[in-house]
Design a protein around this motif. Structure first.
Motif, PDB file in Angstrom:
ATOM      1  N   THR A 175      38.587   6.787  26.312  1.00  0.00           N
ATOM      2  CA  THR A 175      38.897   6.534  27.435  1.00  0.00           C
ATOM      3  C   THR A 175      38.208   7.675  28.752  1.00  0.00           C
ATOM      4  O   THR A 175      38.474   7.605  29.904  1.00  0.00           O
ATOM      5  N   HIS A 176      37.350   8.378  28.087  1.00  0.00           N
ATOM      6  CA  HIS A 176      37.048   9.686  28.779  1.00  0.00           C
ATOM      7  C   HIS A 176      36.152  10.199  27.798  1.00  0.00           C
ATOM      8  O   HIS A 176      35.869   9.894  26.409  1.00  0.00           O
ATOM      9  N   THR A 177      35.395  11.117  28.580  1.00  0.00           N
ATOM     10  CA  THR A 177      34.485  11.691  28.177  1.00  0.00           C
ATOM     11  C   THR A 177      34.806  13.040  27.049  1.00  0.00           C
ATOM     12  O   THR A 177      33.844  13.728  26.505  1.00  0.00           O
ATOM     13  N   SER A 178      35.509  13.638  27.114  1.00  0.00           N
ATOM     14  CA  SER A 178      36.269  14.628  26.603  1.00  0.00           C
ATOM     15  C   SER A 178      36.496  14.718  25.059  1.00  0.00           C
ATOM     16  O   SER A 178      36.027  16.144  24.628  1.00  0.00           O
ATOM     17  N   PRO A 179      36.045  13.431  24.387  1.00  0.00           N
ATOM     18  CA  PRO A 179      36.281  14.191  23.173  1.00  0.00           C
ATOM     19  C   PRO A 179      35.015  14.569  22.216  1.00  0.00           C
ATOM     20  O   PRO A 179      34.970  14.851  21.402  1.00  0.00           O
ATOM     21  N   VAL A 180      34.052  14.801  23.526  1.00  0.00           N
ATOM     22  CA  VAL A 180      32.585  14.741  22.550  1.00  0.00           C
ATOM     23  C   VAL A 180      32.521  16.777  23.138  1.00  0.00           C
ATOM     24  O   VAL A 180      31.505  17.170  22.504  1.00  0.00           O
ATOM     25  N   GLN A 181      34.040  16.908  23.843  1.00  0.00           N
ATOM     26  CA  GLN A 181      34.290  18.508  23.532  1.00  0.00           C
ATOM     27  C   GLN A 181      33.827  18.968  22.188  1.00  0.00           C
ATOM     28  O   GLN A 181      33.533  19.544  21.739  1.00  0.00           O
ATOM     29  N   ILE A 182      34.961  18.131  21.694  1.00  0.00           N
ATOM     30  CA  ILE A 182      35.102  18.695  20.615  1.00  0.00           C
ATOM     31  C   ILE A 182      34.390  18.362  19.814  1.00  0.00           C
ATOM     32  O   ILE A 182      34.217  19.343  17.842  1.00  0.00           O
ATOM     33  N   TYR A 242      36.236   3.618  29.502  1.00  0.00           N
ATOM     34  CA  TYR A 242      37.272   2.743  29.110  1.00  0.00           C
ATOM     35  C   TYR A 242      38.817   2.745  29.959  1.00  0.00           C
ATOM     36  O   TYR A 242      39.647   3.961  28.977  1.00  0.00           O
ATOM     37  N   ARG A 243      38.954   2.070  30.405  1.00  0.00           N
ATOM     38  CA  ARG A 243      40.428   2.427  31.130  1.00  0.00           C
ATOM     39  C   ARG A 243      41.717   0.936  30.936  1.00  0.00           C
ATOM     40  O   ARG A 243      41.034   0.266  31.119  1.00  0.00           O
ATOM     41  N   LYS A 244      42.307   1.322  31.248  1.00  0.00           N
ATOM     42  CA  LYS A 244      43.625  -0.603  31.422  1.00  0.00           C
ATOM     43  C   LYS A 244      43.131  -0.669  33.150  1.00  0.00           C
ATOM     44  O   LYS A 244      43.962  -1.631  33.579  1.00  0.00           O
ATOM     45  N   ALA A 287      31.401   5.675  34.474  1.00  0.00           N
ATOM     46  CA  ALA A 287      30.687   6.745  34.090  1.00  0.00           C
ATOM     47  C   ALA A 287      31.911   7.644  34.241  1.00  0.00           C
ATOM     48  O   ALA A 287      32.266   8.181  34.852  1.00  0.00           O
ATOM     49  N   GLN A 288      31.818   8.474  33.118  1.00  0.00           N
ATOM     50  CA  GLN A 288      31.522  10.395  33.339  1.00  0.00           C
ATOM     51  C   GLN A 288      30.473  11.299  33.228  1.00  0.00           C
ATOM     52  O   GLN A 288      29.701  10.673  32.224  1.00  0.00           O
ATOM     53  N   ILE A 289      30.776  12.748  33.529  1.00  0.00           N
ATOM     54  CA  ILE A 289      29.957  13.644  33.865  1.00  0.00           C
ATOM     55  C   ILE A 289      31.631  14.534  33.096  1.00  0.00           C
ATOM     56  O   ILE A 289      32.201  15.103  33.781  1.00  0.00           O
ATOM     57  N   GLU A 290      31.168  14.813  32.037  1.00  0.00           N
ATOM     58  CA  GLU A 290      31.604  15.888  31.066  1.00  0.00           C
ATOM     59  C   GLU A 290      31.323  17.283  31.436  1.00  0.00           C
ATOM     60  O   GLU A 290      29.484  17.515  30.959  1.00  0.00           O
ATOM     61  N   GLY A 291      31.956  18.206  31.694  1.00  0.00           N
ATOM     62  CA  GLY A 291      31.085  19.690  30.876  1.00  0.00           C
ATOM     63  C   GLY A 291      31.605  20.722  30.376  1.00  0.00           C
ATOM     64  O   GLY A 291      32.993  20.483  30.243  1.00  0.00           O
ATOM     65  N   TRP A 336      35.112  27.025  30.044  1.00  0.00           N
ATOM     66  CA  TRP A 336      36.300  26.081  30.651  1.00  0.00           C
ATOM     67  C   TRP A 336      35.031  24.996  30.643  1.00  0.00           C
ATOM     68  O   TRP A 336      34.442  24.986  29.978  1.00  0.00           O
ATOM     69  N   ALA A 337      36.187  23.998  31.006  1.00  0.00           N
ATOM     70  CA  ALA A 337      35.425  22.585  30.751  1.00  0.00           C
ATOM     71  C   ALA A 337      35.442  21.386  32.588  1.00  0.00           C
ATOM     72  O   ALA A 337      36.383  22.040  33.107  1.00  0.00           O
ATOM     73  N   PHE A 338      34.642  20.213  32.529  1.00  0.00           N
ATOM     74  CA  PHE A 338      35.329  19.970  33.704  1.00  0.00           C
ATOM     75  C   PHE A 338      34.658  18.214  33.578  1.00  0.00           C
ATOM     76  O   PHE A 338      34.276  17.893  32.300  1.00  0.00           O
ATOM     77  N   GLY A 339      35.653  17.410  33.684  1.00  0.00           N
ATOM     78  CA  GLY A 339      35.173  15.893  34.220  1.00  0.00           C
ATOM     79  C   GLY A 339      34.874  15.015  35.848  1.00  0.00           C
ATOM     80  O   GLY A 339      36.395  15.761  36.302  1.00  0.00           O
TER      81      GLY A 339
END
Ligand code: DAH
Length: 354
Positions: free
Chosen positions: A179-186, A205-207, A219-223, A316-319
């Motif tokens: 649902t977001h790119t944040s798992p790639v942080q993990i 992907y979201r509902k 699309a998302q971009i995570e940092g 720190w992180a961003f999305g």
């Protein structure tokens, strides 16, 4: 070109004589046989007609046939010479000087253009690019990011679960479309020791309904930046620098408190509206500001869950959503235009588009 002879069977060949200069091989060769051929040639056939004439009439007719034969012979030779000299274009009906019809080589999608530009700005700051799978586990998509079970924050992240056979829900092993790119942080933090400085492009992907401002896949971009001694000032400084590089040097930024389970404190970053420069207009809904990303200091439990010592390291992180940013930049009123694949719309953004 000989004058008409008055013999209809000979004069009927004059248009064909004129046309010799327009013929290319193999039509030229075929015509030469059709006219001059010893057995079937039109002139040979005409000569046979001499038998029906009186002896007095024959010499004049024979002379007319010979004159025409000579004219054809010359015309065929001249045409061959012209073709051999590469001068076909002058007399051929095909205009070889006409520019060809170039095929469209394609162009980058407006969202891809925005993504590439954003990644390039962060690459200039020393960030590497990381990617992860679109089919994620519940564990990396939610649990490791500190979403408590059944937390209302997950309501916004409803998605499709995949049937994989691996289904221990208690251990978060169910597989879903991320649902977001944040798992790639993990994934990044679990793959090796700090420091980390990565930007992560990807589709999520979201509902969400497919309407003017939402799409169920986008699309998302995570940092993510984690190192010793990183503080909120680094987050603000880096993201403000990014906004000025991306939107222009006089862009203002502001941070509003927010909530994300995986950051503490959390914030939303707004940028001054590039259309009205803060005065208030349609695209910024009269506020003078546009929200472009969520961010915050990585929550200590997230670091800990990835084996990173939160006493020693901070980050720190961003999305952000590049489609929303592309809409602002290119003044696209409806997000569906970006995802429907209509070439009449998209070809306007391709460099060298036709
Ligand atoms: N993952 C969040 C979302 O999709 C966006 C986000 C917010 C990512 C804050 C972050 C962050 O890394 O720090 O809504």
């Amino acid at each position: 070109m000989p004058e008409p002879s008055g013999y209809p069977e000979l004069d009927a060949l004059l248009p064909r004589l004129a046309a010799v200069a327009t013929l290319d091989d193999p039509a030229l060769e075929a015509e030469e046989i059709a006219i001059l051929g010893r057995k079937q040639g039109a002139l040979t056939a005409a000569l046979r007609g001499v038998a029906n004439l009186t002896p007095e009439q024959r010499p004049a007719f024979g002379a007319a046939v010979n004159q025409l034969k000579e004219a054809f012979t010359l015309a065929f030779a001249a045409r061959r010479a012209a073709l051999a000299a590469g001068q076909a274009a002058r007399t051929s009906r095909d205009d070889l000087s006409m520019p060809g019809r170039a095929t469209w080589m394609g162009g980058r999608h407006p969202v891809t253009q925005v993504v590439d530009e954003i990644l390039a700005i962060f690459a200039g700051l020393g960030f590497a690019i990381a990617v992860g799978p679109e089919a994620e586990t519940e564990e990396t998509n939610f649990l490791a990011l500190n979403f408590p079970d059944d937390h209302p924050a997950m309501d916004m992240h409803d998605t499709l679960y995949l049937e994989t056979g691996v289904t221990d829900p208690a251990r978060g092993e169910r597989v879903l479309l991320r649902t977001h790119t944040s798992p790639v942080q993990i994934r990044t933090m679990r793959a090796g020791p700090p420091p980390y400085r990565v930007v992560i492009p990807g589709t999520v992907y979201r509902k969400d309904p497919f309407d003017a401002s939402h799409a169920p896949g986008f699309a998302q971009i995570e940092g993510l930046a984690v190192d010793e001694g990183i503080g909120f000032v680094d987050l603000k400084g880096t993201l403000a620098h990014f906004a000025r590089r991306f939107l222009g040097p006089d862009t203002k930024v502001r941070f509003r408190p927010s909530f994300f389970p995986f950051t503490e404190p959390s914030a939303e970053m707004d940028v001054s509206c590039r259309f009205c420069r803060g005065a208030g207009c349609g695209p910024c809904k009269g506020t003078g500001w546009m929200e472009i990303l969520g961010c915050g200091m990585v929550h200590p439990s997230v670091l800990e869950g990835c084996g990173v010592d939160p006493e020693r390291y901070t980050g720190w992180a961003f999305g952000m959503g590049p489609a929303r940013i592309a809409m602002q930049r290119f003044e696209v009123p409806d997000i569906r235009l970006l995802y429907e694949g209509d070439m009449r719309f998209l070809s306007q953004f391709g460099r060298g588009a036709r």
